[in-house]
Scaffold this motif. Structure first.
Motif, mmCIF file in Angstrom:
data_model
loop_
_atom_site.group_PDB
_atom_site.id
_atom_site.type_symbol
_atom_site.label_atom_id
_atom_site.label_comp_id
_atom_site.label_asym_id
_atom_site.label_seq_id
_atom_site.Cartn_x
_atom_site.Cartn_y
_atom_site.Cartn_z
ATOM 1 N N HIS A 1 34.340 26.854 46.219
ATOM 2 C CA HIS A 1 35.387 26.726 45.465
ATOM 3 C C HIS A 1 36.561 27.867 45.557
ATOM 4 C CE1 HIS A 1 32.411 23.919 43.822
ATOM 5 N NE2 HIS A 1 33.505 23.029 43.414
ATOM 6 N N GLY A 2 36.169 28.825 46.187
ATOM 7 C CA GLY A 2 36.892 29.911 46.170
ATOM 8 C C GLY A 2 36.372 31.283 46.687
ATOM 9 N N VAL A 3 37.141 31.901 47.741
ATOM 10 C CA VAL A 3 36.637 33.103 48.523
ATOM 11 C C VAL A 3 37.557 34.111 48.043
ATOM 12 C CG1 VAL A 3 36.441 33.977 50.708
ATOM 13 C CG2 VAL A 3 36.026 31.679 50.256
ATOM 14 N N LEU A 4 36.882 35.416 47.470
ATOM 15 C CA LEU A 4 37.471 36.455 46.991
ATOM 16 C C LEU A 4 37.298 37.579 48.069
ATOM 17 C CD1 LEU A 4 36.798 35.938 43.394
ATOM 18 C CD2 LEU A 4 38.824 35.301 44.222
ATOM 19 N N LEU B 1 43.188 40.649 42.116
ATOM 20 C CA LEU B 1 41.739 39.931 42.035
ATOM 21 C C LEU B 1 41.424 39.533 40.720
ATOM 22 C CD1 LEU B 1 39.158 39.809 43.666
ATOM 23 C CD2 LEU B 1 38.554 42.092 42.772
ATOM 24 N N GLN B 2 41.804 40.077 39.691
ATOM 25 C CA GLN B 2 41.604 39.603 38.214
ATOM 26 C C GLN B 2 42.268 38.181 38.237
ATOM 27 O OE1 GLN B 2 43.591 41.206 35.120
ATOM 28 N NE2 GLN B 2 42.266 40.663 33.486
ATOM 29 N N ALA B 3 43.541 38.022 38.876
ATOM 30 C CA ALA B 3 44.140 36.685 38.661
ATOM 31 C C ALA B 3 43.482 35.627 39.208
ATOM 32 C CB ALA B 3 45.686 36.980 39.306
ATOM 33 N N ALA C 1 41.576 32.239 38.070
ATOM 34 C CA ALA C 1 41.881 30.989 38.653
ATOM 35 C C ALA C 1 40.897 30.178 39.160
ATOM 36 C CB ALA C 1 42.923 31.097 39.609
ATOM 37 N N LEU C 2 40.029 31.000 39.704
ATOM 38 C CA LEU C 2 38.679 30.338 40.010
ATOM 39 C C LEU C 2 37.807 29.798 38.947
ATOM 40 C CD1 LEU C 2 36.386 29.772 42.234
ATOM 41 C CD2 LEU C 2 35.661 32.100 42.025
#
Length: 220
Positions: A110-113, A122-124, A128-129
């Motif tokens: 669902h997300g890759v950080l 990164l916090q945002a 969002a994830l």
């Protein structure tokens, strides 16, 4: 694990104490949301506890060494089976590693950080994830289009296996009784299909794929 009705419960697999502190700090900042963080040092710790707990999201923080990359992809496959409704996130060492694992993951993420991202951004991205928690998903467990069992031909699988063992183009050509140019063409095709942009990426990919427990031996 005590549950708070309003808080979303987020499990993080992270062996580094500094990264753990950083994540807790990010989520405690204004705008970080109402989340309760549960940190596990490795996959074994998480699986030992998850039988009695359900999480809204699970984020795997992958290290830069080969064992961490291998464990990450295996974990994602198992996670999709035991907690299919959990949001699956990856916290990669850098963008190159994140793209490669995202492509090779047996299930969609669902997300890759990225740990290299500026803290505010990164916090945002994390928030969002995590906002996906509780929202209807079109499909909780979607096989990744990058699954090598679908994309690679039998010959390409064999060549990738040999590359992962450190064999050169000339050695592979000799082993398979093919000319070097044919092997080189197959290698380029494998790199394209796996999203590998360098020989190092290709070695990482071969290393990850060989140790996935559910993949057939490419030599069969």
């Amino acid at each position: 694990m005590e549950k708070c009705a309003s808080a979303k419960h987020v499990a993080v697999i992270e062996s580094c104490s500094l990264t753990e502190i950083g994540l807790k700090t990010l989520l405690s900042r204004p705008g970080g949301g109402d989340y309760q963080l549960h940190v596990f040092r490795d996959c074994e710790d998480w699986f030992a506890e998850q039988g009695s707990s359900r999480y809204d999201a699970v984020i795997y923080s992958v290290g830069e060494n080969r064992l961490s990359r291998q464990a990450c992809v295996r974990f994602l496959a198992q996670l999709s089976k035991v907690q299919p409704t959990a949001i699956r996130g990856l916290l990669a060492a850098d963008e190159k590693q994140g793209r490669l694992i995202d492509h090779l993951s047996p299930v969609s993420l669902h997300g890759v950080l990225y740990k290299t991202t500026a803290l505010a951004k990164l916090q945002a991205q994390i928030v969002a994830l995590l906002k996906l928690c509780g929202l209807p998903q079109t499909s909780s467990v979607v096989p990744n289009a990058g699954d090598w069992r679908v994309d690679l031909s039998p010959t390409e699988k064999i060549i990738l296996d040999y590359i992962g063992k450190g064999m050169s183009i000339a050695q592979i050509a000799s082993q398979m009784a093919r000319n070097a140019e044919t092997i080189r063409t197959h290698k380029c095709n494998v790199m394209t299909k796996l999203g590998a942009s360098s020989d190092t990426d290709l070695l990482y990919a071969a290393d990850i794929l060989r140790y996935l427990p559910f993949l057939p031996d490419s030599r069969v």
